[in-house]
Motif scaffolding. Structure first.
Motif, mmCIF file in Angstrom:
data_model
loop_
_atom_site.group_PDB
_atom_site.id
_atom_site.type_symbol
_atom_site.label_atom_id
_atom_site.label_comp_id
_atom_site.label_asym_id
_atom_site.label_seq_id
_atom_site.Cartn_x
_atom_site.Cartn_y
_atom_site.Cartn_z
ATOM 1 N N LYS A 47 -8.686 -27.136 -4.712
ATOM 2 C CA LYS A 47 -8.925 -28.485 -4.203
ATOM 3 C C LYS A 47 -7.830 -28.963 -3.272
ATOM 4 O O LYS A 47 -8.098 -29.662 -2.303
ATOM 5 C CB LYS A 47 -9.060 -29.473 -5.366
ATOM 6 N N GLU A 48 -6.594 -28.611 -3.563
ATOM 7 C CA GLU A 48 -5.472 -29.111 -2.779
ATOM 8 C C GLU A 48 -4.868 -27.989 -1.951
ATOM 9 O O GLU A 48 -4.954 -26.815 -2.299
ATOM 10 C CB GLU A 48 -4.399 -29.706 -3.694
ATOM 11 N N TYR A 66 4.551 -35.629 0.581
ATOM 12 C CA TYR A 66 3.769 -35.855 1.789
ATOM 13 C C TYR A 66 4.735 -36.030 2.944
ATOM 14 O O TYR A 66 5.890 -36.415 2.764
ATOM 15 C CB TYR A 66 2.893 -37.106 1.648
ATOM 16 N N ARG A 70 -1.437 -39.400 6.612
ATOM 17 C CA ARG A 70 -2.657 -38.710 6.187
ATOM 18 C C ARG A 70 -2.456 -38.034 4.833
ATOM 19 O O ARG A 70 -3.297 -38.154 3.933
ATOM 20 C CB ARG A 70 -3.084 -37.677 7.231
ATOM 21 N N GLU A 71 -1.340 -37.340 4.674
ATOM 22 C CA GLU A 71 -1.060 -36.677 3.405
ATOM 23 C C GLU A 71 -0.777 -37.692 2.306
ATOM 24 O O GLU A 71 -1.123 -37.464 1.143
ATOM 25 C CB GLU A 71 0.118 -35.714 3.565
ATOM 26 N N GLU A 74 -4.059 -38.629 0.950
ATOM 27 C CA GLU A 74 -4.620 -37.600 0.077
ATOM 28 C C GLU A 74 -4.001 -37.666 -1.314
ATOM 29 O O GLU A 74 -4.697 -37.536 -2.325
ATOM 30 C CB GLU A 74 -4.391 -36.217 0.695
ATOM 31 N N LYS A 77 -5.478 -40.638 -3.057
ATOM 32 C CA LYS A 77 -6.874 -40.436 -3.414
ATOM 33 C C LYS A 77 -7.004 -39.567 -4.670
ATOM 34 O O LYS A 77 -7.822 -39.850 -5.551
ATOM 35 C CB LYS A 77 -7.610 -39.786 -2.242
ATOM 36 N N ILE A 78 -6.207 -38.523 -4.775
ATOM 37 C CA ILE A 78 -6.257 -37.635 -5.933
ATOM 38 C C ILE A 78 -5.876 -38.390 -7.205
ATOM 39 O O ILE A 78 -6.545 -38.278 -8.245
ATOM 40 C CB ILE A 78 -5.328 -36.426 -5.713
#
Length: 271
Positions: A47-48, A66, A70-71, A74, A77-78
């Protein structure tokens, strides 16, 4: 057909027909497009992405999980997904808020030792405090502050001065704190992650970009998790244990399936 019983190409002359060959090549190209080119870079859970080694000399890239917005999105979100779907994560957030906040903090006004209060002084002082707590639903907001900061790694509170003189606090979603494209082009270290700091002092915030608009730092309270003073954004509490939570869920699921199968076999044997 050869000695091993395998059909060879000359056994099927229709394969060399141009139309058939073109159709096969088109299907092959379509299958190749279905393969995600990022697949070799996926981590063990599928997934990652693997975290690249030595991807930059930036302090953020070396310390935080990160290196850009953008990272960061992510990561957020996780951990939000874990907080909503994983029972252990939900229990973690609920217990943290219950232990730290409980039913909410209680505030008391005290005079200096030996001083006698003036008439109605305590009432006049306590009235604006009570109005602030009631207006901002402060006891519930305290628990929400803990949950948001643990889940996202940070929480933003914006202050609004209203006509009645009572300060109003409202949340800002972390994803709207972002550096506009026209500013990000210059790649200045003090203008990243939606936060602009003093070029000579990374700990002094001058203003925030909220939906692309500059908001003075005095109007926003920013609380972070797992970040040093000079780090602009935080890291969620569950980021370090996300893989273990996923594996624990799989173990419980597999154990339940095995128990269900064993129970079914036992009932068949009994019958």
């Amino acid at each position: 057909m050869n000695n091993n019983g395998v059909r060879e190409a000359h056994d099927h002359p229709w394969i060399f027909h141009p139309e058939v060959r073109n159709a096969l090549e088109a299907q092959l190209n379509q299958l190749q497009r279905l393969v995600d080119p990022r697949e070799p870079f996926l981590g063990p859970d599928g997934k990652e992405m693997w975290e690249p080694i030595g991807y930059g000399s930036s302090t953020v890239a070396e310390i935080m999980p990160y290196k850009d917005e953008r990272e960061l999105g992510e990561v957020r979100k996780i951990c939000r997904w874990l907080a909503k779907t994983d029972p252990f994560a939900k229990n973690f957030h609920r217990n943290r808020a219950s232990y730290i906040i409980g039913t909410g903090h209680t505030y008391a006004i005290e005079l200096p030792t030996g001083e006698a209060p003036e008439e109605d002084l305590m009432d006049r002082v306590s009235m604006p405090l009570k109005a602030f707590l009631d207006k901002n639903r402060w006891k519930r907001r305290q628990a929400s502050n803990i949950q948001r900061r643990d889940t996202d790694g940070e929480v933003f509170l914006r202050k609004f001065e209203e006509d009645d003189g009572i300060l109003a606090l409202r949340y800002i979603q972390p994803e709207v704190i972002s550096t506009p494209d026209h500013v990000a082009v210059e790649q200045n270290e003090w203008e990243t992650f939606g936060i602009v700091t003093d070029p000579e002092d990374s700990e002094t915030v001058e203003f925030y970009f909220v939906n692309g608009t500059e908001v003075d730092a005095a109007e926003i309270q920013h609380r972070r998790r797992n970040a040093d003073f000079d780090m602009k954004r935080g890291v969620p509490e569950l980021w370090a244990v996300r893989h273990y939570l996923s594996r624990t869920g799989k173990v419980l699921r597999n154990a339940a399936i095995v128990t269900e199968i064993q129970t079914a076999i036992g009932m068949i044997r009994k019958m």
